[in-house]
Design a protein around this motif. Structure first.
Motif, mmCIF file in Angstrom:
data_model
loop_
_atom_site.group_PDB
_atom_site.id
_atom_site.type_symbol
_atom_site.label_atom_id
_atom_site.label_comp_id
_atom_site.label_asym_id
_atom_site.label_seq_id
_atom_site.Cartn_x
_atom_site.Cartn_y
_atom_site.Cartn_z
ATOM 1 N N HIS A 23 0.817 -1.212 0.000
ATOM 2 C CA HIS A 23 0.000 0.000 0.000
ATOM 3 C C HIS A 23 0.853 1.264 0.000
ATOM 4 O O HIS A 23 0.318 2.363 -0.049
ATOM 5 N N VAL A 24 2.163 1.097 0.099
ATOM 6 C CA VAL A 24 3.075 2.241 0.179
ATOM 7 C C VAL A 24 3.842 2.364 -1.136
ATOM 8 O O VAL A 24 4.576 1.446 -1.508
ATOM 9 N N PRO A 25 3.681 3.471 -1.861
ATOM 10 C CA PRO A 25 4.442 3.629 -3.103
ATOM 11 C C PRO A 25 5.926 3.813 -2.803
ATOM 12 O O PRO A 25 6.288 4.442 -1.807
ATOM 13 N N THR A 26 6.771 3.240 -3.647
ATOM 14 C CA THR A 26 8.207 3.350 -3.435
ATOM 15 C C THR A 26 8.895 3.813 -4.710
ATOM 16 O O THR A 26 8.563 3.377 -5.806
ATOM 17 N N PRO A 27 9.871 4.700 -4.565
ATOM 18 C CA PRO A 27 10.653 5.110 -5.729
ATOM 19 C C PRO A 27 11.578 3.970 -6.158
ATOM 20 O O PRO A 27 12.018 3.179 -5.328
ATOM 21 N N VAL A 28 11.845 3.904 -7.431
ATOM 22 C CA VAL A 28 12.696 2.853 -7.983
ATOM 23 C C VAL A 28 13.930 3.503 -8.593
ATOM 24 O O VAL A 28 13.836 4.541 -9.252
ATOM 25 N N ALA A 29 15.090 2.885 -8.372
ATOM 26 C CA ALA A 29 16.333 3.401 -8.929
ATOM 27 C C ALA A 29 17.251 2.236 -9.273
ATOM 28 O O ALA A 29 17.085 1.127 -8.767
ATOM 29 N N ILE A 30 18.206 2.517 -10.144
ATOM 30 C CA ILE A 30 19.243 1.544 -10.457
ATOM 31 C C ILE A 30 20.551 2.076 -9.879
ATOM 32 O O ILE A 30 20.993 3.177 -10.213
ATOM 33 N N VAL A 31 21.144 1.290 -8.998
ATOM 34 C CA VAL A 31 22.430 1.635 -8.399
ATOM 35 C C VAL A 31 23.496 0.906 -9.209
ATOM 36 O O VAL A 31 23.352 -0.287 -9.503
ATOM 37 N N ALA A 32 24.546 1.623 -9.596
ATOM 38 C CA ALA A 32 25.572 1.021 -10.452
ATOM 39 C C ALA A 32 26.964 1.463 -10.021
ATOM 40 O O ALA A 32 27.160 2.557 -9.498
ATOM 41 N N THR A 33 27.915 0.584 -10.281
ATOM 42 C CA THR A 33 29.320 0.864 -10.005
ATOM 43 C C THR A 33 30.144 0.032 -10.979
ATOM 44 O O THR A 33 29.593 -0.625 -11.864
ATOM 45 N N THR A 34 31.440 0.070 -10.825
ATOM 46 C CA THR A 34 32.297 -0.827 -11.594
ATOM 47 C C THR A 34 33.049 -1.709 -10.611
ATOM 48 O O THR A 34 33.431 -1.272 -9.529
ATOM 49 N N ALA A 35 33.204 -2.952 -10.999
ATOM 50 C CA ALA A 35 33.949 -3.912 -10.192
ATOM 51 C C ALA A 35 34.799 -4.735 -11.139
ATOM 52 O O ALA A 35 34.289 -5.264 -12.129
ATOM 53 N N GLU A 36 36.087 -4.777 -10.868
ATOM 54 C CA GLU A 36 37.021 -5.487 -11.730
ATOM 55 C C GLU A 36 36.899 -5.024 -13.183
ATOM 56 O O GLU A 36 36.953 -5.802 -14.118
ATOM 57 N N GLY A 37 36.709 -3.710 -13.341
ATOM 58 C CA GLY A 37 36.653 -3.100 -14.661
ATOM 59 C C GLY A 37 35.366 -3.296 -15.428
ATOM 60 O O GLY A 37 35.267 -2.883 -16.581
ATOM 61 N N LYS A 38 34.348 -3.895 -14.802
ATOM 62 C CA LYS A 38 33.079 -4.141 -15.484
ATOM 63 C C LYS A 38 31.941 -3.449 -14.752
ATOM 64 O O LYS A 38 31.952 -3.351 -13.526
ATOM 65 N N PRO A 39 30.921 -2.994 -15.510
ATOM 66 C CA PRO A 39 29.776 -2.369 -14.844
ATOM 67 C C PRO A 39 28.942 -3.413 -14.109
ATOM 68 O O PRO A 39 28.767 -4.532 -14.575
ATOM 69 N N VAL A 40 28.476 -3.034 -12.930
ATOM 70 C CA VAL A 40 27.625 -3.885 -12.109
ATOM 71 C C VAL A 40 26.488 -3.011 -11.594
ATOM 72 O O VAL A 40 26.726 -1.880 -11.171
ATOM 73 N N GLY A 41 25.281 -3.531 -11.611
ATOM 74 C CA GLY A 41 24.161 -2.727 -11.121
ATOM 75 C C GLY A 41 23.006 -3.570 -10.644
ATOM 76 O O GLY A 41 22.897 -4.755 -10.974
ATOM 77 N N LEU A 42 22.148 -2.933 -9.864
ATOM 78 C CA LEU A 42 20.955 -3.600 -9.369
ATOM 79 C C LEU A 42 19.839 -2.586 -9.156
ATOM 80 O O LEU A 42 20.081 -1.396 -9.033
ATOM 81 N N THR A 43 18.625 -3.101 -9.139
ATOM 82 C CA THR A 43 17.453 -2.274 -8.891
ATOM 83 C C THR A 43 17.189 -2.210 -7.396
ATOM 84 O O THR A 43 17.276 -3.219 -6.702
ATOM 85 N N VAL A 44 16.879 -1.011 -6.902
ATOM 86 C CA VAL A 44 16.457 -0.848 -5.517
ATOM 87 C C VAL A 44 15.106 -0.137 -5.499
ATOM 88 O O VAL A 44 14.815 0.690 -6.360
ATOM 89 N N GLY A 45 14.303 -0.492 -4.531
ATOM 90 C CA GLY A 45 12.999 0.147 -4.357
ATOM 91 C C GLY A 45 12.932 0.809 -2.999
ATOM 92 O O GLY A 45 11.926 0.712 -2.309
ATOM 93 N N SER A 46 14.009 1.467 -2.625
ATOM 94 C CA SER A 46 14.093 2.023 -1.270
ATOM 95 C C SER A 46 14.965 3.275 -1.227
ATOM 96 O O SER A 46 15.581 3.564 -0.218
ATOM 97 N N PHE A 47 15.026 4.017 -2.297
ATOM 98 C CA PHE A 47 15.902 5.182 -2.380
ATOM 99 C C PHE A 47 15.227 6.401 -1.753
ATOM 100 O O PHE A 47 14.062 6.677 -2.015
ATOM 101 N N THR A 48 15.977 7.131 -0.931
ATOM 102 C CA THR A 48 15.448 8.370 -0.365
ATOM 103 C C THR A 48 16.590 9.284 0.076
ATOM 104 O O THR A 48 17.729 8.847 0.221
ATOM 105 N N SER A 49 16.266 10.542 0.289
ATOM 106 C CA SER A 49 17.262 11.486 0.811
ATOM 107 C C SER A 49 17.367 11.322 2.323
ATOM 108 O O SER A 49 16.421 10.884 2.984
ATOM 109 N N VAL A 50 18.514 11.682 2.851
ATOM 110 C CA VAL A 50 18.772 11.599 4.287
ATOM 111 C C VAL A 50 19.033 12.988 4.858
ATOM 112 O O VAL A 50 18.508 13.349 5.900
ATOM 113 N N SER A 51 19.864 13.772 4.162
ATOM 114 C CA SER A 51 20.325 15.051 4.689
ATOM 115 C C SER A 51 20.613 16.009 3.542
ATOM 116 O O SER A 51 21.053 15.577 2.471
#
Length: 171
Positions: A23-51
């Motif tokens: 019942h609670v809408p959640t923002p969706v984002a893709i978090v990405a980085t590089t590891a061992e020279g290759k792109p790696v990413g995943l979907t999160v449904g819990s992104f928000t500002s803190v400060s």
């Protein structure tokens, strides 16, 4: 107004909790980085500002994630906010055993982390802190750069599906 309040002295049942959170809408984002020279990413449904000062954001990753162990040692990452019509891209970054970057257009940030061409907003972050909270890992990032690539409605997940925000009405 008919209200149903579930009360218990015991631990809340995970299935009931999950069903209630639909019942609670959640923002969706893709978090990405590089590891061992290759792109790696995943979907999160819990992104928000803190400060605001300093500019901090957070997201949560399931401890059972098979992708997070490849990402957790990176000191920097991007958070790619998708537009409301990018549900399929979100799903592609949730799949198991697939190349999530196959067919995805991206450019490296100054630190080499993927900035998705389809993103509407991108936060370039330095890892501020992580901690385990229950069955998830909380990741806090300090925003070092921010890119608003296009003005569009965000991708939002609610009730087991993505919301179509095309018909929003300003009040």
């Amino acid at each position: 107004m008919n209200q149903h309040v579930a009360r218990t002295d015991a631990t809340v049942d995970p299935t009931t909790f999950r069903r209630s959170m639909r019942h609670v809408p959640t923002p969706v984002a893709i978090v990405a980085t590089t590891a061992e020279g290759k792109p790696v990413g995943l979907t999160v449904g819990s992104f928000t500002s803190v400060s605001l000062e300093p500019a901090l954001v957070t997201f949560f990753v399931d401890k059972q994630s098979t992708t997070w162990p490849r990402m957790e040692h990176s000191d920097t990452f991007t958070i790619n906010i998708l537009g409301h019509d990018k549900g399929e891209r979100c799903r592609s970054f949730s799949g198991k055993g697939v190349d999530r970057f196959a067919g995805v257009e991206w450019t490296p940030s100054d630190k080499g982390d993927p900035v998705l061409a389809e993103a509407s907003v991108v936060f370039e972050c330095a890892k501020h802190s992580t901690r385990v909270l229950g069955d998830h890992v909380q990741v806090v990032g300090e925003v070092r750069k921010l890119h608003v690539l296009r003005e569009e409605l965000p991708l939002v997940y609610h009730g087991g599906t993505f919301l179509n925000l095309d018909h929003l009405i300003s009040v």
